[in-house]
Design a protein around this motif. Structure first.
Motif, PDB file in Angstrom:
ATOM      1  N   GLN A   3      -3.010  -9.046 -67.887  1.00  0.00           N
ATOM      2  CA  GLN A   3      -2.480  -8.085 -66.907  1.00  0.00           C
ATOM      3  C   GLN A   3      -3.550  -7.718 -65.881  1.00  0.00           C
ATOM      4  O   GLN A   3      -4.715  -7.580 -66.222  1.00  0.00           O
ATOM      5  N   ASP A   4      -3.133  -7.570 -64.661  1.00  0.00           N
ATOM      6  CA  ASP A   4      -4.024  -7.087 -63.610  1.00  0.00           C
ATOM      7  C   ASP A   4      -4.369  -5.626 -63.931  1.00  0.00           C
ATOM      8  O   ASP A   4      -3.472  -4.796 -64.034  1.00  0.00           O
ATOM      9  N   GLU A   8      -1.868  -2.263 -64.002  1.00  0.00           N
ATOM     10  CA  GLU A   8      -1.707  -1.528 -65.259  1.00  0.00           C
ATOM     11  C   GLU A   8      -2.075  -0.050 -65.064  1.00  0.00           C
ATOM     12  O   GLU A   8      -1.389   0.835 -65.559  1.00  0.00           O
ATOM     13  N   TYR A   9      -3.158   0.215 -64.338  1.00  0.00           N
ATOM     14  CA  TYR A   9      -3.573   1.604 -64.078  1.00  0.00           C
ATOM     15  C   TYR A   9      -2.495   2.336 -63.277  1.00  0.00           C
ATOM     16  O   TYR A   9      -2.160   3.485 -63.575  1.00  0.00           O
ATOM     17  N   ILE A  10      -1.945   1.665 -62.281  1.00  0.00           N
ATOM     18  CA  ILE A  10      -0.896   2.277 -61.453  1.00  0.00           C
ATOM     19  C   ILE A  10       0.332   2.567 -62.313  1.00  0.00           C
ATOM     20  O   ILE A  10       0.883   3.675 -62.266  1.00  0.00           O
ATOM     21  N   ARG A  11       0.747   1.584 -63.094  1.00  0.00           N
ATOM     22  CA  ARG A  11       1.922   1.757 -63.963  1.00  0.00           C
ATOM     23  C   ARG A  11       1.711   2.939 -64.920  1.00  0.00           C
ATOM     24  O   ARG A  11       2.578   3.797 -65.070  1.00  0.00           O
ATOM     25  N   VAL A  14       1.720   6.344 -62.924  1.00  0.00           N
ATOM     26  CA  VAL A  14       3.070   6.764 -62.512  1.00  0.00           C
ATOM     27  C   VAL A  14       3.822   7.332 -63.717  1.00  0.00           C
ATOM     28  O   VAL A  14       4.439   8.396 -63.640  1.00  0.00           O
ATOM     29  N   LYS A  15       3.735   6.625 -64.834  1.00  0.00           N
ATOM     30  CA  LYS A  15       4.395   7.083 -66.058  1.00  0.00           C
ATOM     31  C   LYS A  15       3.817   8.425 -66.520  1.00  0.00           C
ATOM     32  O   LYS A  15       4.549   9.342 -66.885  1.00  0.00           O
ATOM     33  N   GLY A  16       2.498   8.543 -66.486  1.00  0.00           N
ATOM     34  CA  GLY A  16       1.844   9.780 -66.923  1.00  0.00           C
ATOM     35  C   GLY A  16       2.180  10.973 -66.041  1.00  0.00           C
ATOM     36  O   GLY A  16       2.410  12.080 -66.541  1.00  0.00           O
ATOM     37  N   VAL A  17       2.215  10.754 -64.725  1.00  0.00           N
ATOM     38  CA  VAL A  17       2.582  11.837 -63.803  1.00  0.00           C
ATOM     39  C   VAL A  17       4.014  12.282 -64.100  1.00  0.00           C
ATOM     40  O   VAL A  17       4.301  13.481 -64.173  1.00  0.00           O
TER      41      VAL A  17
END
Length: 96
Positions: A3-4, A8-11, A14-17
């Motif tokens: 995974q890039d 992964e950090y963005i995904r 977004v989920k955490g926010v």
């Protein structure tokens, strides 16, 4: 399949926010000036604030790094006073 790490950090962010949205919005509301309502904040500034607060409170990103990145995003994508506004809200939150 590798995974890039950026994707992964963005995904993850977004989920955490989204998962912590209520707590994050309460923090923003608590740190607004008394005559301000959250609805007055531009969508860009609100998104920047949510991400920075998530990074500080839930990802343990050093607050100076998160605030600096948020201010840079506000300079690039926000309005003229966005950087000052974002910096002020985040500084108020980390002082508490």
């Amino acid at each position: 399949m590798n995974q890039d790490p950026f994707k992964e950090y963005i995904r993850e962010s977004v989920k955490g926010v989204e998962e912590n949205k209520e707590a994050i919005l309460k923090l923003i509301e608590k740190n607004l000036k008394s005559d301000w309502k959250i609805e007055r904040i531009s969508k860009i500034d609100l998104s920047i604030l949510k991400l920075a607060i998530y990074e500080i409170k839930y990802k343990e990103v050093p607050y100076k790094v998160a605030i600096n990145e948020a201010v840079e995003l506000a300079k690039k994508y926000g309005e003229d006073n966005s950087k000052t506004f974002v910096n002020g809200i985040l500084a108020s939150i980390v002082k508490k």
